[in-house]
Motif scaffolding. Structure first.
Motif, PDB file in Angstrom:
ATOM      1  N   THR B   5      44.960  41.524  29.707  1.00 28.58           N
ATOM      2  CA  THR B   5      44.780  40.140  30.121  1.00 28.58           C
ATOM      3  C   THR B   5      44.077  40.065  31.461  1.00 28.58           C
ATOM      4  OG1 THR B   5      46.819  39.516  28.973  1.00 28.58           O
ATOM      5  CG2 THR B   5      45.952  37.967  30.591  1.00 28.58           C
ATOM      6  N   GLN B   6      42.984  39.333  31.473  1.00 27.43           N
ATOM      7  CA  GLN B   6      42.277  39.056  32.719  1.00 27.43           C
ATOM      8  C   GLN B   6      42.565  37.609  33.070  1.00 27.43           C
ATOM      9  OE1 GLN B   6      38.582  41.668  31.140  1.00 27.43           O
ATOM     10  NE2 GLN B   6      38.199  40.672  33.097  1.00 27.43           N
ATOM     11  N   SER B   7      43.191  37.406  34.192  1.00 25.57           N
ATOM     12  CA  SER B   7      43.753  36.098  34.492  1.00 25.57           C
ATOM     13  C   SER B   7      42.688  35.041  34.730  1.00 25.57           C
ATOM     14  CB  SER B   7      44.682  36.196  35.701  1.00 25.57           C
ATOM     15  OG  SER B   7      43.997  36.769  36.796  1.00 25.57           O
ATOM     16  N   SER B   8      41.549  35.420  35.258  1.00 23.78           N
ATOM     17  CA  SER B   8      40.501  34.439  35.537  1.00 23.78           C
ATOM     18  C   SER B   8      39.337  34.654  34.588  1.00 23.78           C
ATOM     19  CB  SER B   8      40.002  34.576  36.984  1.00 23.78           C
ATOM     20  OG  SER B   8      41.074  34.395  37.890  1.00 23.78           O
ATOM     21  N   ARG B   9      39.031  33.672  33.773  1.00 26.19           N
ATOM     22  CA  ARG B   9      37.914  33.818  32.843  1.00 26.19           C
ATOM     23  C   ARG B   9      36.587  33.419  33.487  1.00 26.19           C
ATOM     24  NH1 ARG B   9      38.029  33.952  27.562  1.00 26.19           N
ATOM     25  NH2 ARG B   9      35.999  34.902  27.990  1.00 26.19           N
ATOM     26  N   TYR B  10      36.621  32.360  34.292  1.00 19.97           N
ATOM     27  CA  TYR B  10      35.397  31.859  34.906  1.00 19.97           C
ATOM     28  C   TYR B  10      35.661  31.571  36.377  1.00 19.97           C
ATOM     29  CZ  TYR B  10      34.254  31.150  30.011  1.00 19.97           C
ATOM     30  OH  TYR B  10      34.052  31.340  28.677  1.00 19.97           O
ATOM     31  N   LEU B  11      34.828  32.154  37.220  1.00 22.59           N
ATOM     32  CA  LEU B  11      34.961  31.908  38.656  1.00 22.59           C
ATOM     33  C   LEU B  11      33.594  31.613  39.253  1.00 22.59           C
ATOM     34  CD1 LEU B  11      36.574  34.874  37.988  1.00 22.59           C
ATOM     35  CD2 LEU B  11      37.559  34.298  40.183  1.00 22.59           C
ATOM     36  N   VAL B  12      33.590  30.710  40.225  1.00 22.59           N
ATOM     37  CA  VAL B  12      32.396  30.460  41.023  1.00 22.59           C
ATOM     38  C   VAL B  12      32.794  30.647  42.479  1.00 22.59           C
ATOM     39  CG1 VAL B  12      30.603  28.836  41.684  1.00 22.59           C
ATOM     40  CG2 VAL B  12      31.490  28.818  39.342  1.00 22.59           C
ATOM     41  N   ASN B  31      45.595  54.923  31.991  1.00 22.41           N
ATOM     42  CA  ASN B  31      44.233  54.674  32.471  1.00 22.41           C
ATOM     43  C   ASN B  31      43.907  53.197  32.482  1.00 22.41           C
ATOM     44  OD1 ASN B  31      43.879  57.450  32.443  1.00 22.41           O
ATOM     45  ND2 ASN B  31      42.688  57.475  30.561  1.00 22.41           N
ATOM     46  N   MET B  32      43.256  52.785  33.545  1.00 25.98           N
ATOM     47  CA  MET B  32      42.699  51.433  33.580  1.00 25.98           C
ATOM     48  C   MET B  32      41.307  51.495  34.192  1.00 25.98           C
ATOM     49  SD  MET B  32      45.934  48.907  34.350  1.00 25.98           S
ATOM     50  CE  MET B  32      45.068  47.460  33.703  1.00 25.98           C
ATOM     51  N   PHE B  33      40.460  50.567  33.769  1.00 30.21           N
ATOM     52  CA  PHE B  33      39.041  50.615  34.113  1.00 30.21           C
ATOM     53  C   PHE B  33      38.538  49.219  34.480  1.00 30.21           C
ATOM     54  CE2 PHE B  33      38.529  54.627  31.724  1.00 30.21           C
ATOM     55  CZ  PHE B  33      39.576  54.530  30.832  1.00 30.21           C
ATOM     56  N   TRP B  34      37.533  49.198  35.333  1.00 30.26           N
ATOM     57  CA  TRP B  34      36.741  47.996  35.528  1.00 30.26           C
ATOM     58  C   TRP B  34      35.278  48.324  35.231  1.00 30.26           C
ATOM     59  CZ3 TRP B  34      37.871  43.092  35.744  1.00 30.26           C
ATOM     60  CH2 TRP B  34      39.146  42.692  36.181  1.00 30.26           C
ATOM     61  N   TYR B  35      34.716  47.510  34.330  1.00 29.04           N
ATOM     62  CA  TYR B  35      33.305  47.621  33.986  1.00 29.04           C
ATOM     63  C   TYR B  35      32.593  46.351  34.390  1.00 29.04           C
ATOM     64  CZ  TYR B  35      34.233  51.606  30.876  1.00 29.04           C
ATOM     65  OH  TYR B  35      34.587  52.829  30.347  1.00 29.04           O
ATOM     66  N   ALA B  92      39.690  47.232  31.177  1.00 22.17           N
ATOM     67  CA  ALA B  92      40.070  47.969  29.976  1.00 22.17           C
ATOM     68  C   ALA B  92      41.190  48.944  30.315  1.00 22.17           C
ATOM     69  CB  ALA B  92      38.866  48.713  29.399  1.00 22.17           C
ATOM     70  N   SER B  93      41.857  49.432  29.271  1.00 16.89           N
ATOM     71  CA  SER B  93      42.912  50.414  29.491  1.00 16.89           C
ATOM     72  C   SER B  93      42.992  51.376  28.312  1.00 16.89           C
ATOM     73  CB  SER B  93      44.262  49.726  29.705  1.00 16.89           C
ATOM     74  OG  SER B  93      44.724  49.124  28.507  1.00 16.89           O
ATOM     75  N   SER B  94      43.595  52.536  28.563  1.00 18.58           N
ATOM     76  CA  SER B  94      43.794  53.530  27.499  1.00 18.58           C
ATOM     77  C   SER B  94      44.908  54.475  27.918  1.00 18.58           C
ATOM     78  CB  SER B  94      42.509  54.325  27.240  1.00 18.58           C
ATOM     79  OG  SER B  94      42.287  55.273  28.269  1.00 18.58           O
ATOM     80  N   PHE B  95      45.422  55.220  26.942  1.00 19.94           N
ATOM     81  CA  PHE B  95      46.337  56.300  27.264  1.00 19.94           C
ATOM     82  C   PHE B  95      45.561  57.436  27.908  1.00 19.94           C
ATOM     83  CE2 PHE B  95      50.247  54.815  25.841  1.00 19.94           C
ATOM     84  CZ  PHE B  95      50.146  54.215  24.595  1.00 19.94           C
ATOM     85  N   PHE B 106      39.906  46.446  25.602  1.00 22.14           N
ATOM     86  CA  PHE B 106      39.285  45.574  26.593  1.00 22.14           C
ATOM     87  C   PHE B 106      39.973  44.220  26.696  1.00 22.14           C
ATOM     88  CE2 PHE B 106      35.475  47.728  27.958  1.00 22.14           C
ATOM     89  CZ  PHE B 106      35.334  48.709  26.996  1.00 22.14           C
ATOM     90  N   GLY B 107      39.874  43.652  27.881  1.00 21.03           N
ATOM     91  CA  GLY B 107      40.249  42.260  28.070  1.00 21.03           C
ATOM     92  C   GLY B 107      39.114  41.346  27.646  1.00 21.03           C
ATOM     93  N   GLU B 108      39.337  40.035  27.822  1.00 21.08           N
ATOM     94  CA  GLU B 108      38.363  39.037  27.375  1.00 21.08           C
ATOM     95  C   GLU B 108      37.180  38.899  28.330  1.00 21.08           C
ATOM     96  OE1 GLU B 108      39.504  38.459  24.012  1.00 21.08           O
ATOM     97  OE2 GLU B 108      38.954  36.400  24.492  1.00 21.08           O
TER      98      GLU B 108
END
Lengths: 115, 115
Positions: B5-12, B31-35, B92-95, B106-108
């Motif tokens: 879950t990504q808490s913010s979908r749209y930010l300006v 594991n967690m990732f930011w792309y 994103a996350s994985s084992f 992946f999150g949204e």
């Protein structure tokens, strides 16, 4: 170097036609292979994955992919495309023994479906 | 089902602001990732974390930092946002443990616009 190539940036097919999306990879270890789909404005959803065993893998939404080691390919197929399949498709490799975090993604193929 | 879950979908945000993008997963993944995703460039790894308080730089870490204080939460921080950081950000996350291939989920996505 490890890489994933999706040679087709855009593909257009008519609804009901068959589909094949190409994916070629370069990976030093045993490849773990994935296909993801991304609808507009959404995250990536896993379609299918190949880890070992049968080289023809079935996924969700009627998709399948075939791993061909000799050609370093993992092409995605669907026998009859639906309008709802219009999306962007990503091939990925990694997550295996050579590096638990090293997932490499292709640049994607955008699928357009004609009614 | 795995939930990222990504808490913010749209930010300006304005140039120079400090920006926090939050991500939570409910599958006890190590594991967690930011792309970051940009048209024609596919997914590029910014940062990766394989355990609480552990982080590793990805391919494009400049201008970003991360925080992982709890196993389920991974935050991406833009210390001073710039217009070239306008993009879609995917968590994103994985084992981590070596099963027969670790699927990445992946999150949204979070759409960030810096003006």
């Amino acid at each position: 170097a490890q890489s994933v190539t999706q040679p087709d940036i855009h593909i257009t097919v008519s609804e009901g036609a068959s589909l094949e999306l190409r994916c070629n990879y370069s990976y030093g270890a045993t490849p773990y292979l994935f296909w993801y789909v991304q609808s507009p404005g959404q995250g990536l959803q896993l379609l299918l994955k190949y880890f070992s065993g049968d080289t023809l893998v079935q996924g969700i939404k009627g998709f399948e992919a075939e791993f061909k080691r000799s050609q370093s390919s993992f092409n995605l197929r669907k026998p009859s495309v639906h309008w709802s399949d219009a999306a962007e498709y990503f091939c990925a490799v990694g997550g295996g023994t050579s590096g638990t975090y090293k997932y490499i993604f292709g640049t994607g193929t955008r699928l357009k479906v004609l009614a | 089902d795995v939930k990222v879950t990504q808490s913010s979908r749209y930010l300006v945000k304005r140039t120079g602001e400090k920006v926090f993008l939050e991500c939570v997963q409910d599958m006890d993944h190590e594991n967690m990732f930011w792309y970051r995703q940009d048209p024609g460039l596919g997914l590029r790894l910014i940062y990766f974390s394989y355990d609480v308080k552990m982080k590793e730089k990805g391919d494009i870490p400049e201008g970003y930092s991360v925080s992982r204080e709890k196993k389920e939460r991974f935050s991406l921080i833009l210390e001073s946002a710039s217009t070239n950081q306008t993009s879609m950000y995917l968590c994103a996350s994985s084992f981590r443990r070596q099963l027969s291939g670790n699927t990445i989920y992946f999150g949204e996505g979070s759409w960030l616009t810096v003006v």
